[in-house]
Design an enzyme around this catalytic site. Sequence first.
Site, PDB file in Angstrom:
ATOM      1  N   LYS A 160       0.852  -1.190   0.000  1.00  0.00           N
ATOM      2  CA  LYS A 160       0.000   0.000   0.000  1.00  0.00           C
ATOM      3  C   LYS A 160       0.890   1.243   0.000  1.00  0.00           C
ATOM      4  CE  LYS A 160      -2.555   3.397   1.984  1.00  0.00           C
ATOM      5  NZ  LYS A 160      -1.987   4.736   2.174  1.00  0.00           N
ATOM      6  N   GLU A 236       7.902   2.091  11.921  1.00  0.00           N
ATOM      7  CA  GLU A 236       8.999   3.038  11.729  1.00  0.00           C
ATOM      8  C   GLU A 236       8.377   4.427  11.670  1.00  0.00           C
ATOM      9  OE1 GLU A 236      11.672   2.097   8.589  1.00  0.00           O
ATOM     10  OE2 GLU A 236      11.864  -0.009   9.153  1.00  0.00           O
ATOM     11  N   CYS A 270      12.550  11.341   8.428  1.00  0.00           N
ATOM     12  CA  CYS A 270      12.406  10.965   9.833  1.00  0.00           C
ATOM     13  C   CYS A 270      13.718  11.107  10.581  1.00  0.00           C
ATOM     14  CB  CYS A 270      11.860   9.547   9.962  1.00  0.00           C
ATOM     15  SG  CYS A 270      12.873   8.298   9.149  1.00  0.00           S
ATOM     16  N   GLU A 370       8.279  16.874  16.281  1.00  0.00           N
ATOM     17  CA  GLU A 370       8.784  16.769  14.914  1.00  0.00           C
ATOM     18  C   GLU A 370       8.289  17.934  14.049  1.00  0.00           C
ATOM     19  OE1 GLU A 370       9.593  13.105  11.890  1.00  0.00           O
ATOM     20  OE2 GLU A 370       7.588  13.208  12.765  1.00  0.00           O
TER      21      GLU A 370
END
Length: 475
Positions: A160, A236, A270, A370
Site C-alpha cells: 500500500k 517506523e 524521519c 517533529e
Amino acid sequence: MAPISQTTIIPHNQEPYITRIYPSEQELDTIIQNAAIAQKAWKNIPLEERIAIGRKFMEEFKGLSGELPLELTMQMGRPVSQGAGEIRGFLERAKYMLDIASSSLADVTLESTDKPGFRRYIKRDPLGVVLVIAPWNYPYLVSINSVLPAIIAGNAVVFKPSPQTPLTAERFALALTRAGVPEHVIQVVHMSPELVKHAIDNHDIDFVSFTGSVVGGRSVAQTAANAHGFKGVALELGGKDPAYVRADADLEYTVPELVDGSFFNSGQSCCAIERIYVHESIYEPFVHKFVALTKAYRLGDPTLTETNLGPVVSLASAARIRKQVEDAVSAGAKALIPEDLFPQAKAGTTYVAPQVLVDVNHSMEVMKEETFGPVVGIQKVKSDEEALELMNDSPYGLTASIWTNVQDHSESEAAFLKFVNGLATGTVYLNRCDYLDPALAWVGVKDSGRGVSLSKFGYDQLTRPKSVHMKIKTS
C-alpha cells in the site's frame, strides 16, 4: 455507487497529477486471499532461485530508473536533480539484502553439540502475507527495506503506497513481476484509511510493516491488537533527531554536513537533523557559518536542475511548519534567515524558506516535536552532560549524531562512547548524520517506533524460527 478514488496533487503547482481507484472491501479480501494462496507456492521455491529473481529485479528496475526522478518530483516535490540519489540508495540496499539472504535465512544447525542419536536445527519460516504501508517522503528507499526482504524470505506482499506517491509502488512491483515474481506474490493496492483497517483485520494478513507518523502508527498498532489472530507489527515512525557539536569539532567539515542533514529533502526525513546543541566555546562561529550556508540555498521549481530546495509536500504541511516557527519566535526564539531572501516562500504556498532559530529552549515545540520541514533550532550548551540530557529530552529516539575530533584511543573517542551508552536512540553517528547503512539495523525507541529493518536482523523480523528436533533410531 461510484467507486472511491484518490488524486495526487503536484506539490509545487497544486495541479492534479494522477488518480487511482480504491477497491471495494470484497475486492480487497479477494486480493489478500490470492496473496495467501500464492505465498504457499512461493515459499517452496528454493531460496537461491528467489535470490536470483531478486538480482534480475535489480536489472529490471535499473531499466526503469531513467524516468523515475522527474516522476518522483511531480509526486512529492523533491528537486529533480536529487532524485537519482534515492534510486542509487534503493539499489544499494537491494544488493546488500540479497547478498546476505543466504546466510541470514540459512538453517541454524546444532550438530556440534548434539548427543549421539539426535539431530537438531532451527529453520526460518516465512510469516505468510505481509502488508507493507509505505510513506511518501522516501518512497523507494523506505519500501525496499521491507518489500524485497519479505519476498526473498518467502512471503507474499500486499503493498500500500502513500496516496502522494502511488506510482512508486507500481514501478517497484512492475520490476518484480518482470523479474519472475508471481503476480499475486506482489500486489499494489491503493487504500483509504478505512480499507487499511479492513486489511489489517483480514485473517490472511500475518504481519504489518508501517512507516509514517506516530498517529498513524498508533492507529495501526491498535487495529492489529484488535484484529483476527495475533499479528506482528513493525512501526517506523517519526524523529526529532539531535546533533551535538563538541568544542573540538572541525567546523569546516561539520557545518556543511549538518546544514545538508537539516535541509535535504526540505527536512522531510524521519532522521533529518531538527535540533543542534553546540558547545558554548564554538557557538558563535558555528552559527555564523551555518547561517551563511543556509542563505545560499536555491528555493524554487523542483523540476529545474538549478533548484536544490523544493516545496514541502502539501499546503497543510507548509502551514503547520510556519506556525511552529511563529510560535517559537513568539516565545522568544530569534529567526536568523530574513524572509525576503526567499520571496517564493509565501503564505498559501508549499514553498517554505529554510530557517535557523537561536535563543531556543525545550519549552518550545520546535525543540520537542517533529517539524518535518526545513527548520532547525540551535542551542548553546556548557558540557557533554548538559548536551546528553537535552538530546534525551524528547519523546522520540531514532538517531543522534556527535561531532568531535576523534583520534584512536583519544579522550574524544571515550566521550563519544559515553554518548553511545547514554543516548536513548536506535542509531548513534559519529561525524555523519541522516544516512542508513543497510548492514546496520534500523530501529527506533520511544515514539520512533518498534521493530527492525535492514541488516540480517531485518530478515528475523520477516520470518519465524521453527525448531526441528529429530531422534534418529539406532540399531
